[in-house]
Design an enzyme around this catalytic site. Sequence first.
Site, mmCIF file in Angstrom:
data_model
loop_
_atom_site.group_PDB
_atom_site.id
_atom_site.type_symbol
_atom_site.label_atom_id
_atom_site.label_comp_id
_atom_site.label_asym_id
_atom_site.label_seq_id
_atom_site.Cartn_x
_atom_site.Cartn_y
_atom_site.Cartn_z
ATOM 1 N N HIS A 178 0.837 -1.195 0.000
ATOM 2 C CA HIS A 178 0.000 0.000 0.000
ATOM 3 C C HIS A 178 0.871 1.243 0.000
ATOM 4 O O HIS A 178 1.963 1.271 0.562
ATOM 5 C CB HIS A 178 -0.966 0.023 1.192
ATOM 6 C CG HIS A 178 -0.321 -0.227 2.521
ATOM 7 N ND1 HIS A 178 0.117 -1.470 2.925
ATOM 8 C CD2 HIS A 178 -0.056 0.622 3.563
ATOM 9 C CE1 HIS A 178 0.610 -1.401 4.140
ATOM 10 N NE2 HIS A 178 0.530 -0.139 4.558
ATOM 11 N N HIS A 217 1.089 5.203 1.026
ATOM 12 C CA HIS A 217 0.531 6.264 1.857
ATOM 13 C C HIS A 217 0.673 7.602 1.126
ATOM 14 O O HIS A 217 1.769 7.944 0.658
ATOM 15 C CB HIS A 217 1.301 6.374 3.181
ATOM 16 C CG HIS A 217 1.171 5.178 4.074
ATOM 17 N ND1 HIS A 217 0.274 5.119 5.114
ATOM 18 C CD2 HIS A 217 1.850 3.997 4.079
ATOM 19 C CE1 HIS A 217 0.396 3.952 5.733
ATOM 20 N NE2 HIS A 217 1.348 3.256 5.127
#
Length: 410
Positions: A396, A398
């Site tokens: 992922h 950010h």
Amino acid sequence: MACGHAYTHQPHSIFPRHSRVTPLPMALRIVTALTAVAISTNLAFGLSTQVGSALSTSKHVLFDTPVSNNGGKARIILYKKGIPEEECCVMSPAELGGFKSEDYLAISPQGKVPALKCQETGLCLAESDTVCRYLLSKYSYLGPSFQPDNARSNEIARFHDMYLTTIQSCLYRAVPPFGGFGDRMEALQEYSRQLYVISKLMDEDGPYLCGKDVSLADAAVFPSIVFASFMYPKFEHGIVGKPIPKNIEEWYQRMIDTDSAFQRVHEEIKGALQKWEANGRWDTIWLAGLRDTEPSTIFDKIVAGEIPATVVKEDDKILAFKDINPVAPAHVLVIPKLRRGLTRLSEASPEHYEILGRLMVAAGEIAKDESLGFGNGARIVVNDGPEAGQEVFHLHVHVLGGRAFSWPPG
């Protein structure tokens, strides 16, 4: 030079252009080496290896390899029409120094197979459809015609060449792109979709694709189904639906069972593919030899809609949502919907080029969205592994903003 059916001899391609006389010991070494290559090539095609045929006078040479499905189209024509070896023999590009050698590139500018050389005129042809149509015209008096003027046959053959062979590398190549696709799964699904397009064009009565007589469509499609039948099962856990239509499977098996020319090409291609497999060709390919066996995470549940999230951006490949524990006024996570081994960035491979690009483009677009609280700049971060603070092992990105950041980070 050694041919698949027989052998040909072209001194200018054996000895250096500047040499007028070659010492006997060197000549003997060259002849010995070429004979060994010839025997190896012929064994690969299951053809005669009699040394007496070593100096063939074939009028044409078809450059090809057993594993080539495009070449298989031309070989079906050779075998089914019964074109004799003195008219056309089969030779590996290796005998000219390989696919990228100067001599072979003079025949096939793209360095691919099949290619055809007319030894009488010097004419060279390098695309499978052109090679096949030349053979059909040149040897129209032999065997079946393959219906070169059959509009339906030509349409199927064209669909095959344009929409199947251009992406078939998704079945065996380790690294994208696969034609116009950067994602293997998309290419696999499109390959299957095109098979279904072809299946709807088939004659219902058969036994061939376009009716009771063999056509160029049969020669074009059959070798590719050898590929697909052998390789699709390796990816079946990721394929939606049945990849090969039932009527194509039935036609394919009928050709193997009833037609010796098709059976011969089937054995040539499948034998070469089995050698690929024995050498571990698919061991490092995602969705075949490599699969994501790590436990699912909270992100999988968010993607599935089982856990609510404030989604700010979504397409078929990525999902972006607000972090429930933000460390900045604006804090968005961007993830791939399908992890496919991307538990962390350091697990990325060339297979992931496209999705990594999508993630970064999405992050950049989000960083400009003032409605989410972003201002003039953002910090875009990927935490890789426990020591870097990664908590969820589903890659992922950010995207942080809405305040100033210092450098270096703490």
